[in-house]
Design a protein around this motif. Structure first.
Motif, PDB file in Angstrom:
ATOM      1  N   GLY A  43       0.815  -1.214   0.000  1.00 17.12           N
ATOM      2  CA  GLY A  43       0.000   0.000   0.000  1.00 17.12           C
ATOM      3  C   GLY A  43       0.847   1.262   0.000  1.00 17.12           C
ATOM      4  O   GLY A  43       0.585   2.206  -0.747  1.00 17.12           O
ATOM      5  N   ILE A  44       1.886   1.274   0.815  1.00 15.02           N
ATOM      6  CA  ILE A  44       2.777   2.437   0.843  1.00 15.02           C
ATOM      7  C   ILE A  44       3.543   2.540  -0.471  1.00 15.02           C
ATOM      8  O   ILE A  44       3.745   3.641  -1.000  1.00 15.02           O
ATOM      9  N   TYR A  45       3.960   1.419  -1.009  1.00 15.81           N
ATOM     10  CA  TYR A  45       4.677   1.418  -2.293  1.00 15.81           C
ATOM     11  C   TYR A  45       3.793   1.984  -3.406  1.00 15.81           C
ATOM     12  O   TYR A  45       4.263   2.761  -4.244  1.00 15.81           O
ATOM     13  N   ILE A  46       2.529   1.626  -3.417  1.00 14.17           N
ATOM     14  CA  ILE A  46       1.609   2.135  -4.444  1.00 14.17           C
ATOM     15  C   ILE A  46       1.456   3.643  -4.326  1.00 14.17           C
ATOM     16  O   ILE A  46       1.441   4.357  -5.331  1.00 14.17           O
ATOM     17  N   VAL A  47       1.345   4.151  -3.105  1.00 15.82           N
ATOM     18  CA  VAL A  47       1.232   5.599  -2.919  1.00 15.82           C
ATOM     19  C   VAL A  47       2.502   6.298  -3.390  1.00 15.82           C
ATOM     20  O   VAL A  47       2.437   7.338  -4.049  1.00 15.82           O
ATOM     21  N   ASN A  48       3.651   5.720  -3.080  1.00 14.98           N
ATOM     22  CA  ASN A  48       4.915   6.371  -3.430  1.00 14.98           C
ATOM     23  C   ASN A  48       5.169   6.399  -4.930  1.00 14.98           C
ATOM     24  O   ASN A  48       5.691   7.377  -5.459  1.00 14.98           O
ATOM     25  N   THR A  54       2.904  13.688  -6.943  1.00 14.81           N
ATOM     26  CA  THR A  54       4.344  13.592  -7.168  1.00 14.81           C
ATOM     27  C   THR A  54       5.153  14.139  -6.001  1.00 14.81           C
ATOM     28  O   THR A  54       6.293  13.754  -5.820  1.00 14.81           O
ATOM     29  N   GLU A  55       4.589  15.050  -5.212  1.00 17.88           N
ATOM     30  CA  GLU A  55       5.367  15.652  -4.129  1.00 17.88           C
ATOM     31  C   GLU A  55       5.286  14.862  -2.821  1.00 17.88           C
ATOM     32  O   GLU A  55       5.924  15.214  -1.853  1.00 17.88           O
ATOM     33  N   VAL A  56       4.516  13.794  -2.806  1.00 13.56           N
ATOM     34  CA  VAL A  56       4.333  13.020  -1.581  1.00 13.56           C
ATOM     35  C   VAL A  56       5.144  11.730  -1.649  1.00 13.56           C
ATOM     36  O   VAL A  56       5.034  10.961  -2.601  1.00 13.56           O
ATOM     37  N   GLY A  72      -4.636  -0.681   8.554  1.00 18.70           N
ATOM     38  CA  GLY A  72      -5.073  -1.091   7.223  1.00 18.70           C
ATOM     39  C   GLY A  72      -5.036   0.060   6.235  1.00 18.70           C
ATOM     40  O   GLY A  72      -4.203   0.964   6.326  1.00 18.70           O
ATOM     41  N   LEU A  73      -5.953   0.051   5.277  1.00 22.77           N
ATOM     42  CA  LEU A  73      -6.011   1.098   4.249  1.00 22.77           C
ATOM     43  C   LEU A  73      -6.232   2.487   4.853  1.00 22.77           C
ATOM     44  O   LEU A  73      -5.623   3.452   4.391  1.00 22.77           O
ATOM     45  N   PRO A  74      -7.058   2.645   5.887  1.00 19.43           N
ATOM     46  CA  PRO A  74      -7.146   3.976   6.510  1.00 19.43           C
ATOM     47  C   PRO A  74      -5.812   4.464   7.076  1.00 19.43           C
ATOM     48  O   PRO A  74      -5.577   5.662   7.156  1.00 19.43           O
ATOM     49  N   GLY A  75      -4.932   3.544   7.426  1.00 21.49           N
ATOM     50  CA  GLY A  75      -3.603   3.930   7.886  1.00 21.49           C
ATOM     51  C   GLY A  75      -2.778   4.561   6.781  1.00 21.49           C
ATOM     52  O   GLY A  75      -2.035   5.516   7.015  1.00 21.49           O
ATOM     53  N   VAL A  76      -2.896   4.031   5.569  1.00 19.55           N
ATOM     54  CA  VAL A  76      -2.207   4.637   4.426  1.00 19.55           C
ATOM     55  C   VAL A  76      -2.757   6.031   4.177  1.00 19.55           C
ATOM     56  O   VAL A  76      -2.006   6.986   3.963  1.00 19.55           O
ATOM     57  N   LEU A  77      -4.070   6.165   4.235  1.00 21.50           N
ATOM     58  CA  LEU A  77      -4.684   7.482   4.033  1.00 21.50           C
ATOM     59  C   LEU A  77      -4.303   8.456   5.147  1.00 21.50           C
ATOM     60  O   LEU A  77      -4.106   9.642   4.901  1.00 21.50           O
ATOM     61  N   MET A  78      -4.175   7.946   6.384  1.00 22.37           N
ATOM     62  CA  MET A  78      -3.754   8.785   7.494  1.00 22.37           C
ATOM     63  C   MET A  78      -2.334   9.303   7.270  1.00 22.37           C
ATOM     64  O   MET A  78      -2.065  10.489   7.442  1.00 22.37           O
ATOM     65  N   LEU A  79      -1.429   8.419   6.879  1.00 21.18           N
ATOM     66  CA  LEU A  79      -0.053   8.837   6.613  1.00 21.18           C
ATOM     67  C   LEU A  79       0.012   9.820   5.452  1.00 21.18           C
ATOM     68  O   LEU A  79       0.785  10.785   5.479  1.00 21.18           O
ATOM     69  N   LEU A  82      -1.239  13.161   6.792  1.00 16.90           N
ATOM     70  CA  LEU A  82      -0.228  13.777   7.638  1.00 16.90           C
ATOM     71  C   LEU A  82       0.922  14.353   6.825  1.00 16.90           C
ATOM     72  O   LEU A  82       1.405  15.450   7.109  1.00 16.90           O
ATOM     73  N   LYS A  83       1.329  13.626   5.812  1.00 15.84           N
ATOM     74  CA  LYS A  83       2.434  14.093   4.973  1.00 15.84           C
ATOM     75  C   LYS A  83       2.047  15.360   4.219  1.00 15.84           C
ATOM     76  O   LYS A  83       2.852  16.278   4.095  1.00 15.84           O
ATOM     77  N   ILE A  84       0.820  15.406   3.730  1.00 18.04           N
ATOM     78  CA  ILE A  84       0.376  16.583   2.975  1.00 18.04           C
ATOM     79  C   ILE A  84       0.215  17.792   3.876  1.00 18.04           C
ATOM     80  O   ILE A  84       0.629  18.893   3.528  1.00 18.04           O
TER      81      ILE A  84
END
Length: 87
Positions: A43-48, A54-56, A72-79, A82-84
């Motif tokens: 999940g993190i790899y897909i986001v990256n 592109t800036e995240v 789970g998936l809400p954790g990816v959205l939370m990260l 937070l990053k944004i």
């Protein structure tokens, strides 16, 4: 102080082992945990590397993998949120 911390760590590890094997949990929970761990990394790899934002970039480290494994998936959205907002 370091010896005391190490003794507490070893003691807690022994007690955790007793709980796991006394309750007859077996090794099935380890398979589920491993699956969650791999899916968290994917999940993190897909986001990256998806190219949608592109800036995240979310680093893959024990803290981020742990958060996504538990949430789970809400954790990816939370990260991602937070990053944004913070950086």
């Amino acid at each position: 102080m370091r010896t005391i911390a190490l003794a507490v760590l070893v003691g807690s590890l022994i007690l955790l082992g007793l709980i796991v094997f006394r309750k007859k949990l077996g090794l099935g929970w380890l398979t589920v945990f491993g699956t969650h761990l791999v899916l968290a990394a994917v999940g993190i790899y897909i986001v990256n590397f998806s190219g949608l934002l592109t800036e995240v970039y979310i680093p893959i480290n024990p803290a981020t993998i742990g958060a996504v494994t538990v949430l789970g998936l809400p954790g990816v959205l939370m990260l991602l949120g937070l990053k944004i907002t913070l950086f």
